[in-house]
Design a protein around this motif. Structure first.
Motif, PDB file in Angstrom:
ATOM      1  N   ARG A   1     -14.004  -0.451  -8.489  1.00  0.00           N
ATOM      2  CA  ARG A   1     -12.993  -0.449  -7.432  1.00  0.00           C
ATOM      3  C   ARG A   1     -11.676   0.009  -8.053  1.00  0.00           C
ATOM      4  O   ARG A   1     -11.083  -0.713  -8.849  1.00  0.00           O
TER       5      ARG A   1
ATOM      6  N   GLU B   1      -7.806   1.848  -7.772  1.00  0.00           N
ATOM      7  CA  GLU B   1      -6.630   2.164  -6.969  1.00  0.00           C
ATOM      8  C   GLU B   1      -5.813   3.214  -7.712  1.00  0.00           C
ATOM      9  O   GLU B   1      -5.567   3.089  -8.918  1.00  0.00           O
TER      10      GLU B   1
ATOM     11  N   GLU C   1      -1.837  -9.087  -9.115  1.00  0.00           N
ATOM     12  CA  GLU C   1      -2.576 -10.156  -8.456  1.00  0.00           C
ATOM     13  C   GLU C   1      -4.018  -9.744  -8.167  1.00  0.00           C
ATOM     14  O   GLU C   1      -4.962 -10.505  -8.374  1.00  0.00           O
ATOM     15  N   ASN C   2      -4.186  -8.515  -7.675  1.00  0.00           N
ATOM     16  CA  ASN C   2      -5.537  -8.054  -7.329  1.00  0.00           C
ATOM     17  C   ASN C   2      -6.428  -7.917  -8.560  1.00  0.00           C
ATOM     18  O   ASN C   2      -7.619  -8.224  -8.517  1.00  0.00           O
ATOM     19  N   TYR C   3      -5.838  -7.447  -9.657  1.00  0.00           N
ATOM     20  CA  TYR C   3      -6.642  -7.297 -10.866  1.00  0.00           C
ATOM     21  C   TYR C   3      -6.997  -8.669 -11.435  1.00  0.00           C
ATOM     22  O   TYR C   3      -8.133  -8.901 -11.869  1.00  0.00           O
TER      23      TYR C   3
ATOM     24  N   ALA D   1      -7.377 -11.344  -9.791  1.00  0.00           N
ATOM     25  CA  ALA D   1      -8.332 -11.995  -8.891  1.00  0.00           C
ATOM     26  C   ALA D   1      -9.636 -11.214  -8.752  1.00  0.00           C
ATOM     27  O   ALA D   1     -10.445 -11.523  -7.876  1.00  0.00           O
ATOM     28  N   ASN D   2      -9.832 -10.187  -9.582  1.00  0.00           N
ATOM     29  CA  ASN D   2     -11.070  -9.384  -9.578  1.00  0.00           C
ATOM     30  C   ASN D   2     -11.285  -8.635  -8.262  1.00  0.00           C
ATOM     31  O   ASN D   2     -12.427  -8.330  -7.906  1.00  0.00           O
ATOM     32  N   ARG D   3     -10.185  -8.314  -7.543  1.00  0.00           N
ATOM     33  CA  ARG D   3     -10.328  -7.526  -6.316  1.00  0.00           C
ATOM     34  C   ARG D   3     -10.295  -6.022  -6.599  1.00  0.00           C
ATOM     35  O   ARG D   3     -10.747  -5.233  -5.777  1.00  0.00           O
ATOM     36  N   ILE D   4      -9.724  -5.624  -7.731  1.00  0.00           N
ATOM     37  CA  ILE D   4      -9.777  -4.236  -8.174  1.00  0.00           C
ATOM     38  C   ILE D   4     -10.119  -4.245  -9.662  1.00  0.00           C
ATOM     39  O   ILE D   4      -9.898  -5.234 -10.373  1.00  0.00           O
ATOM     40  N   ASP D   5     -10.663  -3.135 -10.122  1.00  0.00           N
ATOM     41  CA  ASP D   5     -11.103  -3.044 -11.516  1.00  0.00           C
ATOM     42  C   ASP D   5     -10.237  -2.128 -12.367  1.00  0.00           C
ATOM     43  O   ASP D   5     -10.303  -2.189 -13.594  1.00  0.00           O
TER      44      ASP D   5
END
Length: 298
Positions: free
Chosen positions: A75, A77, A160-162, A164-168
């Motif tokens: 994932r 961005e 925050e997303n990284y 929380a494992n929402r993006i890689d």
């Protein structure tokens, strides 16, 4: 054959265009001087912060810091930085061509890609394509400040997303300012911080640093200091990218308008020669008609 009046009008039109391009070149040169001073002042701070993070990252438990962990990039961005205005040569075309190639490469590797676009030219480009655009940011370069770097960092929500494992992975594609006539398109990975692990170039940086038995003295603790620097560094690098792009844009626009001014001057010369030849041919034809008429009356 065009009339003399139409050629005169074309010459006048090119002269007016030449005045506009010359004025735009002067404006771009003035803006370039200011932005160049800012990027040259910001670079040392950003690089020193990287050195500090590199040094700290060797002395702490990297697994305790999510931003230092590496994982498969499924994932991704991508932040694409373009300009809000045109008339800057191949500045935007180079970025968008590189961005399109990078996005296709990510997708061919099986990654899910979403885009954050900075600048009107990038926004217009991606609106006509099939990639997912999560956020569009425009009109930030006229009064660029550190707050815009923080805005970009917050809009990315990468930290925050990284964590929380929402993006890689997070990438940025922008033009790096080299000189007034040279820019370089850069594809830079912001997360994970791959450059943290590379410590072979740190030996020189460590020399001359005050040491105490057992290592360095840090206040606050090494882990807490690294945590704060990691978050601040993300905003610093976002601000640096915007400054790099702004300076590169003005340099590209100045070079483009300089070339347009020279081309207009050459076109004016060619049109003037053509006008004089056409005018001379018309006068010669009229004289021949007069002489022919006089001979016919004898």
């Amino acid at each position: 054959m065009p009339s003399l009046q139409s050629v005169r009008r074309k010459i006048d039109s090119v002269k007016k265009t030449q005045k506009i391009t010359k004025a735009m070149k002067m404006v771009a040169a003035a803006k370039l001087k200011r932005t160049q001073e800012r990027i040259l002042a910001a670079r040392p701070y950003a690089l020193k912060m990287r050195d500090a993070i590199r040094t700290l990252s060797r002395r702490v438990n990297r697994d305790a810091h999510p931003l230092l962990k590496k994982r498969e990039g499924h994932r991704i961005e991508v932040a694409v930085v373009t300009s809000d205005r045109g008339l800057c040569g191949a500045f935007n075309a180079n970025i968008l061509r590189t961005a399109a190639a990078a996005l296709k490469e990510f997708e061919s590797a099986g990654a899910k890609v979403q885009v954050i676009v900075i600048g009107r030219k990038g926004r217009d480009f991606f609106r006509r394509r099939g990639w997912t655009v999560r956020r569009e940011i425009v009109d930030v370069f006229d009064k660029l400040s550190f707050e815009h770097g923080m805005l970009l960092g917050n809009e990315l929500q990468a930290l925050e997303n990284y964590s929380a494992n929402r993006i890689d992975a997070v990438y940025a594609i922008y033009n790096e300012f080299k000189s007034a006539i040279q820019q370089r398109v850069v594809v830079e990975r912001l997360l994970p911080l791959d450059w943290v692990v590379e410590i072979s170039d740190l030996k020189e940086a460590d020399r001359g640093t005050e040491q105490v038995p057992g290592g360095y003295l840090y206040e606050p603790s090494e882990d807490e200091l690294l945590e704060q620097l990691l978050h601040r560094n993300f905003h610093i690098q976002a601000y640096r990218m915007l400054l790099e792009s702004s300076a590169a844009e003005q340099g590209a626009r100045m070079a483009a308008m300089d070339g347009a001014t020279r081309n207009a001057g050459e076109l004016i010369k060619k049109l003037t020669v053509y006008y004089n030849k056409t005018r001379q041919a018309a006068i010669t034809k009229e004289l021949m008609d007069i002489v022919g008429g006089a001979e016919a009356l004898k």
